[in-house]
Design a protein around this motif. Sequence first.
Motif: not given
Length: 156
Positions: A1-27
């Motif tokens: 078990m690994n202790t939590i290190k990070d939480i980040r938020i991303y956004r996308s309008q495309a399905e988050n599946i292999a083959g599609n680009s990674l979601p975008h982190e927003f500023a």
Amino acid sequence: MNTIKDIRIYRSQAENIAGNSLPHEFANKELSIMLHRIAMKLREHDFTLGDFNHLYVNLTTCMVDDKIAPSKRGKDRYFPRFRYYDVEISQPFFDTLETSDCIQSVIEIVEQVLIKYFCTAKHDSEFIRSCVSEAVEQGENMLVKFKEKRASKKQA
């Protein structure tokens, strides 16, 4: 078990599946700082996400089972400590993600993901809610225990 290190938020309008680009982190710096504080408060109490330690919440306009679900992208062999969780949101809310108006709503979404998928007997929903509210309410005045490395031993 690994202790939590990070939480980040991303956004996308495309399905988050292999083959599609990674979601975008927003500023949204204020939101990023708040999520970092939440992760620090959870880490202080040895909160774990299981076999990974970086929680990436992807806010998407695509359909998601039960509105919140683990991403269909799967585990990345190059970054096995990262996991995406998709959350379905409306287009009007998606359009406000770069503003400070969305911060409270996004924090509530992160809290829902943590409660739905990572509650344990030791770290129940009340514990998660209290850590999140403490991080939000105290902000930059929040105190947190941490370990520092002195020589070859960590000391609290």
